[in-house]
Design a protein around this motif. Sequence first.
Motif, short mmCIF file in Angstrom:
data_model
loop_
_atom_site.label_atom_id
_atom_site.label_comp_id
_atom_site.label_asym_id
_atom_site.label_seq_id
_atom_site.Cartn_x
_atom_site.Cartn_y
_atom_site.Cartn_z
N GLY A 1 37.66 51.44 40.34
CA GLY A 1 37.58 50.67 41.57
C GLY A 1 36.85 49.36 41.42
N GLU A 2 36.34 49.08 40.21
CA GLU A 2 35.59 47.84 39.97
C GLU A 2 36.33 46.88 39.03
OE1 GLU A 2 31.83 49.12 38.40
OE2 GLU A 2 31.14 49.86 40.33
N SER A 3 37.57 47.18 38.71
CA SER A 3 38.36 46.35 37.80
C SER A 3 39.61 45.87 38.52
CB SER A 3 38.76 47.18 36.57
OG SER A 3 39.72 46.48 35.81
N LEU A 4 40.02 44.64 38.22
CA LEU A 4 41.26 44.14 38.81
C LEU A 4 42.47 44.91 38.29
CD1 LEU A 4 39.50 42.02 40.15
CD2 LEU A 4 41.31 40.38 39.69
N HIS A 5 42.32 45.62 37.18
CA HIS A 5 43.39 46.51 36.71
C HIS A 5 43.70 47.57 37.78
CE1 HIS A 5 43.88 45.30 32.47
NE2 HIS A 5 42.57 45.09 32.46
N ASN A 6 42.67 48.04 38.48
CA ASN A 6 42.84 49.07 39.51
C ASN A 6 43.60 48.57 40.72
OD1 ASN A 6 39.43 49.96 38.85
ND2 ASN A 6 41.23 50.79 37.86
N PHE A 7 43.72 47.25 40.86
CA PHE A 7 44.42 46.65 41.98
C PHE A 7 45.74 46.03 41.55
CE2 PHE A 7 39.95 46.88 42.95
CZ PHE A 7 39.96 47.46 44.21
N GLY A 8 46.14 46.30 40.30
CA GLY A 8 47.42 45.80 39.80
C GLY A 8 47.44 44.30 39.56
N LEU A 9 46.26 43.71 39.34
CA LEU A 9 46.16 42.26 39.22
C LEU A 9 45.74 41.79 37.83
CD1 LEU A 9 44.44 41.50 42.66
CD2 LEU A 9 46.89 41.51 42.11
N ALA A 10 45.74 42.69 36.83
CA ALA A 10 45.28 42.31 35.50
C ALA A 10 46.09 43.01 34.42
CB ALA A 10 43.80 42.67 35.34
N VAL A 11 46.17 42.34 33.27
CA VAL A 11 46.79 42.91 32.07
C VAL A 11 45.90 42.58 30.88
CG1 VAL A 11 49.16 42.76 32.95
CG2 VAL A 11 48.24 40.86 31.62
N ASP A 12 46.02 43.37 29.83
CA ASP A 12 45.39 43.10 28.55
C ASP A 12 46.50 42.89 27.54
OD1 ASP A 12 42.87 43.48 29.66
OD2 ASP A 12 42.75 45.57 29.03
N GLU B 1 41.50 44.19 51.34
CA GLU B 1 42.24 42.94 51.41
C GLU B 1 43.29 42.94 50.29
OE1 GLU B 1 41.85 40.38 53.57
OE2 GLU B 1 40.15 41.30 54.61
N ARG B 2 44.43 42.37 50.58
CA ARG B 2 45.49 42.24 49.58
C ARG B 2 46.04 40.83 49.64
NH1 ARG B 2 43.04 46.00 48.44
NH2 ARG B 2 43.69 48.14 48.21
N PRO B 3 46.65 40.34 48.57
CA PRO B 3 47.18 38.98 48.59
C PRO B 3 48.17 38.78 49.74
CG PRO B 3 47.23 39.87 46.38
CD PRO B 3 46.86 41.00 47.29
N GLU C 1 43.65 33.83 35.03
CA GLU C 1 42.27 33.60 34.59
C GLU C 1 42.10 34.41 33.31
OE1 GLU C 1 37.78 34.90 35.95
OE2 GLU C 1 39.32 34.72 37.49
N TRP C 2 41.41 33.84 32.32
CA TRP C 2 41.21 34.50 31.04
C TRP C 2 39.80 35.07 30.97
CZ3 TRP C 2 39.34 31.87 26.10
CH2 TRP C 2 39.41 32.75 25.01
N PRO D 1 41.03 39.96 25.49
CA PRO D 1 42.43 40.34 25.74
C PRO D 1 42.83 40.30 27.23
CG PRO D 1 41.27 42.03 24.48
CD PRO D 1 40.25 41.09 25.01
N HIS D 2 41.88 40.05 28.13
CA HIS D 2 42.08 40.22 29.57
C HIS D 2 42.63 38.97 30.25
CE1 HIS D 2 41.08 42.15 33.46
NE2 HIS D 2 40.82 40.92 33.86
N LEU D 3 43.68 39.17 31.06
CA LEU D 3 44.24 38.13 31.91
C LEU D 3 44.35 38.69 33.31
CD1 LEU D 3 47.22 37.05 29.60
CD2 LEU D 3 45.04 35.83 29.88
N GLN D 4 44.03 37.88 34.33
CA GLN D 4 44.12 38.38 35.70
C GLN D 4 44.54 37.26 36.65
OE1 GLN D 4 40.03 39.75 36.24
NE2 GLN D 4 39.60 37.99 37.56
N LEU D 5 45.18 37.69 37.73
CA LEU D 5 45.55 36.82 38.85
C LEU D 5 44.90 37.44 40.07
CD1 LEU D 5 49.38 36.07 38.50
CD2 LEU D 5 47.57 34.38 38.77
N ASP D 6 43.88 36.79 40.61
CA ASP D 6 43.18 37.40 41.75
C ASP D 6 43.62 36.85 43.10
OD1 ASP D 6 41.92 34.92 42.01
OD2 ASP D 6 40.04 35.60 41.14
N PHE D 7 44.49 35.83 43.09
CA PHE D 7 45.03 35.23 44.32
C PHE D 7 43.92 34.79 45.27
CE2 PHE D 7 48.19 38.28 42.78
CZ PHE D 7 49.28 37.44 42.59
#
Length: 168
Positions: free
Chosen positions: A79-90, A158-160, A129-130, A141-147
């Motif tokens: 619950g503390e990672s953007l991976h958990n919200f579908g907004l990140a990839v490695d 909240e969601r985009p 964001e890298w 290795p982490h990339l994310q889009l947090d909108f």
Amino acid sequence: MILIVTIIYYQYIKKEDVPLPTALHPVVEERTNQLIQNMADQGITVVITDGFRSVEEQNILYEQGRTTEGSIVTYARGGESLHNFGLAVDFALKTEAGQVIWDMEFDGNGNGSPDWMEVVERAKELGFEWGGDWMGFEDYPHLQLDFGLSLSELQRGERPTEEALTAY
């Protein structure tokens, strides 16, 4: 005054009821696929090693190096990672021999620039964001889009919005 506090409290509770995503956000998936294709066109094979993670999967990763074998790979609990919200990839790179590597100096396409940084540059152009730019714990290795949403906003439900999606 009591009415305003009640409304704010109700909205907070209501937003918490928003379920967590169960997959990568469609825009993140689209941009990730675009990144993979763009890099393939430049002779660089990008491999996505991780995308969406459930809270349970995140907790298992968090325990690595703490209560289970291995090195610490994350400081984020479930619950503390953007991976958990579908907004990140490695990501990682794949060599011509088929080996998956995390070598930031590797120049497999032979153009004099590290492939890793070519991927990062293109990812940033796509709005990612890298994690390598973070202070303290660089997550290369982490990339994310947090909108434009913070972790605490995502945790509150909240969601985009459509507006935020078009801005990215």
